[in-house]
Write a protein that holds these residues in place. Structure first.
Motif, mmCIF file in Angstrom:
data_model
loop_
_atom_site.group_PDB
_atom_site.id
_atom_site.type_symbol
_atom_site.label_atom_id
_atom_site.label_comp_id
_atom_site.label_asym_id
_atom_site.label_seq_id
_atom_site.Cartn_x
_atom_site.Cartn_y
_atom_site.Cartn_z
ATOM 1 N N GLU A 210 -23.949 -63.454 -59.122
ATOM 2 C CA GLU A 210 -24.965 -64.495 -59.292
ATOM 3 C C GLU A 210 -26.281 -63.942 -59.859
ATOM 4 O OE1 GLU A 210 -24.686 -67.747 -58.878
ATOM 5 O OE2 GLU A 210 -26.336 -68.587 -57.718
ATOM 6 N N HIS A 211 -26.654 -62.717 -59.439
ATOM 7 C CA HIS A 211 -27.961 -62.231 -59.883
ATOM 8 C C HIS A 211 -28.011 -61.984 -61.389
ATOM 9 C CE1 HIS A 211 -27.024 -57.918 -60.457
ATOM 10 N NE2 HIS A 211 -26.234 -58.036 -59.405
ATOM 11 N N THR A 213 -26.498 -64.095 -63.624
ATOM 12 C CA THR A 213 -26.835 -65.441 -64.101
ATOM 13 C C THR A 213 -28.308 -65.721 -63.860
ATOM 14 O OG1 THR A 213 -24.645 -66.111 -63.359
ATOM 15 C CG2 THR A 213 -26.166 -67.866 -63.974
ATOM 16 N N ALA A 214 -28.783 -65.318 -62.673
ATOM 17 C CA ALA A 214 -30.183 -65.572 -62.326
ATOM 18 C C ALA A 214 -31.118 -64.849 -63.293
ATOM 19 C CB ALA A 214 -30.457 -65.143 -60.887
ATOM 20 N N ARG A 216 -30.455 -64.099 -66.413
ATOM 21 C CA ARG A 216 -30.425 -64.868 -67.658
ATOM 22 C C ARG A 216 -31.282 -66.115 -67.533
ATOM 23 N NH1 ARG A 216 -24.901 -63.247 -68.989
ATOM 24 N NH2 ARG A 216 -24.071 -64.727 -67.512
ATOM 25 N N VAL A 220 -34.368 -63.329 -69.419
ATOM 26 C CA VAL A 220 -34.167 -61.938 -69.800
ATOM 27 C C VAL A 220 -33.089 -61.898 -70.892
ATOM 28 C CG1 VAL A 220 -33.538 -59.637 -68.969
ATOM 29 C CG2 VAL A 220 -34.746 -61.227 -67.462
ATOM 30 N N GLN A 224 -30.821 -56.810 -72.406
ATOM 31 C CA GLN A 224 -31.606 -56.309 -71.265
ATOM 32 C C GLN A 224 -30.883 -56.592 -69.955
ATOM 33 O OE1 GLN A 224 -34.602 -54.797 -71.627
ATOM 34 N NE2 GLN A 224 -35.894 -55.885 -73.098
ATOM 35 N N ARG A 228 -30.282 -53.528 -67.671
ATOM 36 C CA ARG A 228 -31.096 -53.450 -66.458
ATOM 37 C C ARG A 228 -30.342 -53.898 -65.209
ATOM 38 N NH1 ARG A 228 -36.650 -53.354 -66.994
ATOM 39 N NH2 ARG A 228 -36.793 -54.553 -65.097
ATOM 40 N N HIS A 229 -29.346 -54.761 -65.384
ATOM 41 C CA HIS A 229 -28.680 -55.304 -64.195
ATOM 42 C C HIS A 229 -27.196 -54.938 -64.115
ATOM 43 C CE1 HIS A 229 -32.230 -57.490 -62.972
ATOM 44 N NE2 HIS A 229 -32.400 -57.815 -64.239
ATOM 45 N N ARG A 232 -26.747 -50.879 -64.811
ATOM 46 C CA ARG A 232 -27.495 -50.241 -63.723
ATOM 47 C C ARG A 232 -26.721 -50.339 -62.403
ATOM 48 N NH1 ARG A 232 -28.944 -48.393 -60.200
ATOM 49 N NH2 ARG A 232 -30.939 -47.936 -59.226
ATOM 50 N N ASN A 233 -26.175 -51.514 -62.126
ATOM 51 C CA ASN A 233 -25.483 -51.697 -60.853
ATOM 52 C C ASN A 233 -24.094 -51.071 -60.837
ATOM 53 O OD1 ASN A 233 -27.778 -53.286 -60.553
ATOM 54 N ND2 ASN A 233 -26.738 -54.739 -59.228
ATOM 55 N N VAL A 306 -29.330 -43.504 -57.355
ATOM 56 C CA VAL A 306 -28.648 -44.542 -58.125
ATOM 57 C C VAL A 306 -28.570 -45.844 -57.331
ATOM 58 C CG1 VAL A 306 -26.405 -45.177 -59.071
ATOM 59 C CG2 VAL A 306 -27.362 -42.935 -59.534
ATOM 60 N N ASP A 307 -28.403 -45.722 -56.034
ATOM 61 C CA ASP A 307 -28.270 -46.899 -55.187
ATOM 62 C C ASP A 307 -29.220 -46.790 -53.989
ATOM 63 O OD1 ASP A 307 -27.577 -48.942 -53.536
ATOM 64 O OD2 ASP A 307 -25.415 -48.584 -53.610
ATOM 65 N N PRO A 308 -30.357 -47.477 -54.044
ATOM 66 C CA PRO A 308 -31.357 -47.342 -52.976
ATOM 67 C C PRO A 308 -30.888 -47.891 -51.632
ATOM 68 C CG PRO A 308 -31.982 -49.075 -54.493
ATOM 69 C CD PRO A 308 -30.790 -48.374 -55.097
ATOM 70 N N THR A 309 -29.763 -48.625 -51.638
ATOM 71 C CA THR A 309 -29.284 -49.134 -50.351
ATOM 72 C C THR A 309 -28.492 -48.062 -49.600
ATOM 73 O OG1 THR A 309 -27.260 -49.996 -51.336
ATOM 74 C CG2 THR A 309 -29.128 -51.484 -51.247
#
Lengths: 319, 326
Positions: A210-211, A213-214, A216, A220, A224, A228-229, A232-233, A306-309
Motif C-alpha cells: 500500500e505504501h 500506491t500511497a 504515487r 512522487v 523515484q 526510494r521505496h 530501498r525496501n 538497511v532496515d532500521p526496524t
C-alpha cells in the motif's frame, strides 16, 4: 544493544567457533585414509629408518591430542607449519596465493551485484516480454554450475575466439585482471541468476504494498517511487542474499581456479588435497571458516543500516 | 467553482461482465464535507482513487472526473503529479500500511514537496513542523520511524502529509477504520477542524453511516458502482428514499435503541462477472417488482426535496416497506 558490545560478543563467538572448527578439521585429517609419509615416498618401499625419520619430522607418531595442541599452538603464533608437497612454509604459500583468490572473488562479486541487481530491477519494473526474457536467461544461468560455465567459456572465448587466455595469472596487475576475467564470469554466472531472481521477487513484493500506491498518490514520480521505496525496501533481502553469495563464491572458487589454473588458494586446496598435504589443507580450511564468519558478521552489522526496524543482536520478534 | 465534479463516470476492468462504476455523478464544493457510503466492493474506494488518477491496470474509463475544473482522466503524467502534489491529497485507511516503515517520518512528510514543488529542504521541514503542530504533534517525530509511533499518531502524520501541499481537496478513504474507537473520534474531530481552518473540500469514504451522518454536509450512498441515493446528511438518514439506504440504517447497531438481533440485508451484492439488467439492488429488495428487474432506475430528484436525488422506481413507498420488513 550498542554497536561495540554487539561486535565484541560476536568476535568472542567467532573465536569459539574457530576453535571448534579447528578441532573438526584436524580430526578429519587425522582420520582420513592415507598418510603424508606414503605420499612422500610415492610408492617406493622405504627402509624402516627412512619412514621413522619422516614420522619424526612431522611428529606423526605422537598421540592425536598432542598433535592437535601443537598445531593450534603454532597457529596462534601465526605458523601454519610446513607444506609437505611444496617444502615451504604454509603461511608463505598462502600469502603468495591469497591475493589472486581475493581479487577473483571481488571481480565476480562486482559482476554479480551489478548485473544481478540490474536484471532483477528491470524484470520487476518492466514486466512483460522484458521480464520473460530475463526469467529465461536467469533460469539458464541458474542451471549452469560454475565448473560447466568454466569449460564452456574457456572453449568459446579462449580456445575458439582467442580473446582471453585459457588460464594462469599472467605478469603484473593489468595482465592479472585480464587473466581473471573469464574465471570471474564463470564464477559469477550462477549467482547473477540467483541475485536477479531474489531482487525481482523482493521488489515485486514491495511493489504490491500500500505504501507504494500511497507514494504515487502524493505525486512522487515513478522512478523515484521505485528507487526510494521499492528498491530501498527490497535491500534487506538483497543484503541477506549477499552473505550467501560471498560464501558461495569462496566455495566455487576452488573449482573455477582449478579449471583455469589460477594460482589462488582454491587451486592450492585442490592440489594439496590430492597430494595429502595435510598442513596446507588444514590451513586453507581454517581460513575458509574464518572468511565465512567474517562475511556473516559484516552482513549482520550492516543490517540495521538497511532496515532500521532491525536492532543489533535482537532475536527476530515472532510477529 | 466546484472542487470535485464527477460526471457520468464509468470504469470497466478487463474480464468483467459489467462496469465496476456504472455512471457515477458526484460533486464536492469548496469547504464542503461529503460522505460516500457503501459496502465493500460497491466502488467507493475506486471512485476516490480515480480522483487522483490512481486507476487499476487495464481500466477503461468514460465520463469526466474534474478537480478544480480540470479532467483527471485526460491528464498527462506531469499534470497528474502536479494534481497529487498541490491540489488533491489522500488519507489512507491503514497508516501503518500506507507509510513506508523504512523511511523517517520527516522524509515521508517532505518527500512530495521537495521532489516536485522544488521546495528546499529547510523550507519543507519548516512546513512539515507547522503541519505536525496543526494535527497536534511536534517536530520531534520528524526523526522517528513509523514503527516508533502509535496508530493514532501515524494517522495524524498522514493527515499532516495530506496538508503539506495545501490541497483544495482531501480524499479520506476510511481514515478511521484501522483505529481504535477513542482514536477514531479524535481523528474525525481533527478532520472537521482542519477543514474549517484550511478551507479544503473533503470527500469522506466510509461504510459507517453514523460517522457519515456526524461529519458530513451531504451524503452519497453507493451500490454496485452506482449512486443509489444522495442528499443532505440529516434528511437522508431521517427519511431514506432508497430501500438500500433504509436497509443499511436498519442494519446499523444503535446504542440508544437496542433491538436484539441486527437486521442484516439478505443476499449479497452482485459480482462483477454477473450481467446486470435493471436495478442492481432488485434481487435483495423487499419492494422489487417486475419493472425493477427490467429497467435500471435513473437518479432523479425527489419531489418536494430538490436537494435530494434517488435511483429507485418505488422511492415513494420506501419508508413503509423497509420498516415493515424490519
Amino acid at each position: 544493544m550498542s554497536f561495540l558490545r554487539f561486535a565484541a560478543r560476536r568476535l568472542a563467538e567467532m573465536a569459539a567457533t574457530l576453535f571448534g572448527a579447528s578441532f573438526v578439521i584436524f580430526g578429519a585429517m587425522y582420520l582420513a585414509p592415507g598418510s603424508p609419509a606414503s605420499f612422500l615416498l610415492s610408492g617406493r618401499s622405504a627402509s624402516p629408518e627412512a619412514l621413522k625419520a619422516i614420522n619424526a619430522q612431522y611428529h606423526l607418531d605422537d598421540p592425536f591430542l598432542l598433535q592437535y595442541l601443537r598445531w593450534t599452538g603454532q597457529i596462534l603464533h601465526g605458523d601454519f607449519g610446513r607444506s609437505i608437497t611444496y617444502r615451504t612454509d604454509v603461511s608463505r604459500l598462502l600469502a603468495d596465493r591469497l591475493p589472486a583468490t581475493l581479487l577473483l572473488v571481488a571481480m565476480a562479486l562486482v559482476l554479480v551485484v551489478a548485473l544481478g541487481l540490474l536484471l532483477g530491477w528491470i524484470g520487476a519494473v518492466r514486466g512483460g516480454a522484458t521480464d520473460s526474457t530475463i526469467l529465461v536467461t536467469t533460469t539458464f544461468a541458474l542451471g549452469t554450475p560454475s565448473f560447466v560455465a568454466a569449460v564452456l567459456l574457456q572453449g568459446l572465448f579462449a580456445v575458439e575466439l582467442g580473446w582471453f587466455p585459457t588460464g594462469g595469472t599472467g605478469e603484473g596487475f593489468g595482465d592479472l585482471l585480464w587473466h581473471l576475467t573469464l574465471p570471474a564470469v564463470a564464477l559469477a554466472l550462477y549467482l547473477i541468476g540467483m541475485l536477479a531472481r531474489v531482487t525481482r521477487a523482493a521488489m515485486l513484493e514491495v511493489l504490491g504494498q500500500e505504501h507504494v500506491t500511497a507514494a504515487r498518490s502524493r505525486g512522487v514520480a515513478p522512478h523515484q517511487v521505485i528507487r526510494r521505496h521499492v528498491f530501498r525496501n527490497a535491500l534487506g533481502t538483497v543484503l541477506t542474499t549477499g552473505g550467501l553469495i560471498v560464501s558461495t563464491l569462496l566455495v566455487c572458487t576452488v573449482l573455477v581456479e582449478s579449471a583455469f589454473s589460477v594460482g589462488g588458494i582454491g587451486q592450492l586446496l585442490e592440489l594439496s588435497t590430492t597430494t595429502k598435504d595435510f598442513p596446507t589443507v588444514q590451513a586453507i580450511s581454517l581460513i575458509m571458516v574464518g572468511l565465512f564468519m567474517t562475511v556473516n558478521l559484516v552482513v549482520d552489522l550492516l543490517h540495521p543500516l538497511v532496515d532500521p526496524t532491525v536492532t543489533l543482536g535482537a532475536r527476530r520478534s515472532p510477529a | 467553482m466546484t472542487t470535485l465534479d464527477i460526471q457520468a463516470y464509468r470504469l470497466r476492468l478487463p474480464d468483467t461482465a459489467r462496469p465496476v462504476l456504472a455512471g457515477v455523478d458526484l460533486t464536492v464544493d469548496a469547504r464542503e464535507t461529503v460522505a460516500l457510503v457503501g459496502e465493500s466492493g460497491s466502488g467507493k474506494s475506486l471512485t476516490s482513487r480515480s480522483v487522483l488518477g490512481l486507476l487499476p491496470k487495464g481500466a477503461a474509463t468514460e465520463g469526466s472526473v474534474r478537480v478544480n475544473g480540470e479532467d483527471v482522466l485526460t491528464m498527462t503524467p506531469e499534470q497528474l503529479r502536479r494534481l497529487r502534489t498541490n491540489t488533491a491529497a489522500m488519507i489512507f485507511q491503514d497508516p501503518r500500511a500506507a507509510i513506508n516503515p523504512l523511511r523517517r517520518i520527516g522524509d515521508f512528510l517532505t518527500e512530495s514537496v521537495r521532489l516536485n514543488a522544488g521546495t528546499g529542504a529547510q523550507a519543507a521541514t519548516d512546513r512539515a513542523v507547522e503541519m505536525l503542530e496543526a494535527v497536534g504533534l511536534t517536530g520531534a517525530v520528524l526523526r522517528r520511524y513509523p514503527g516508533q509511533l502509535s496508530g493514532g499518531m501515524l494517522q495524524r502524520v498522514m493527515i499532516a502529509a495530506a496538508l503539506m501541499g495545501d490541497p483544495a481537496l482531501i480524499l479520506a478513504d476510511e481514515p478511521t477504520t484501522a483505529l481504535d474507537v477513542t482514536t477514531q473520534a479524535e481523528v474525525v474531530a481533527l478532520l472537521s477542524d482542519l477543514r474549517e481552518r484550511f478551507g479544503t473540500g473533503l470527500l469522506f469514504v466510509t461504510h459507517d453511516l453514523g460517522l457519515a451522518a456526524a461529519i458530513s454536509d451531504r451524503v452519497y450512498v453507493m451500490y454496485a458502482g452506482r449512486i443509489a441515493e444522495t442528499g443532505p446528511a440529516e434528511a437522508l438518514f431521517d427519511r431514506p428514499r432508497h430501500p438500500y439506504t433504509a436497509a443499511l440504517l436498519n442494519s446499523t447497531p444503535r446504542l440508544e435503541a437496542p433491538q436484539g438481533r441486527l437486521a442484516a440485508i439478505e443476499g449479497r451484492p452482485p459480482g462483477l462477472r454477473e450481467e446486470l439488467t435493471g436495478c442492481p439492488f432488485a434481487a435483495r429488495c423487499p419492494l422489487a417488482t417486475y419493472l425493477c428487474g427490467q429497467q435500471a432506475p435513473a437518479l432523479l430528484p425527489v419531489p418536494g426535496e430538490p436537494a435530494r436525488r434517488v435511483a429507485c422506481h418505488h422511492s415513494d413507498r420506501t419508508g413503509e416497506g423497509s420498516h415493515a420488513d424490519a
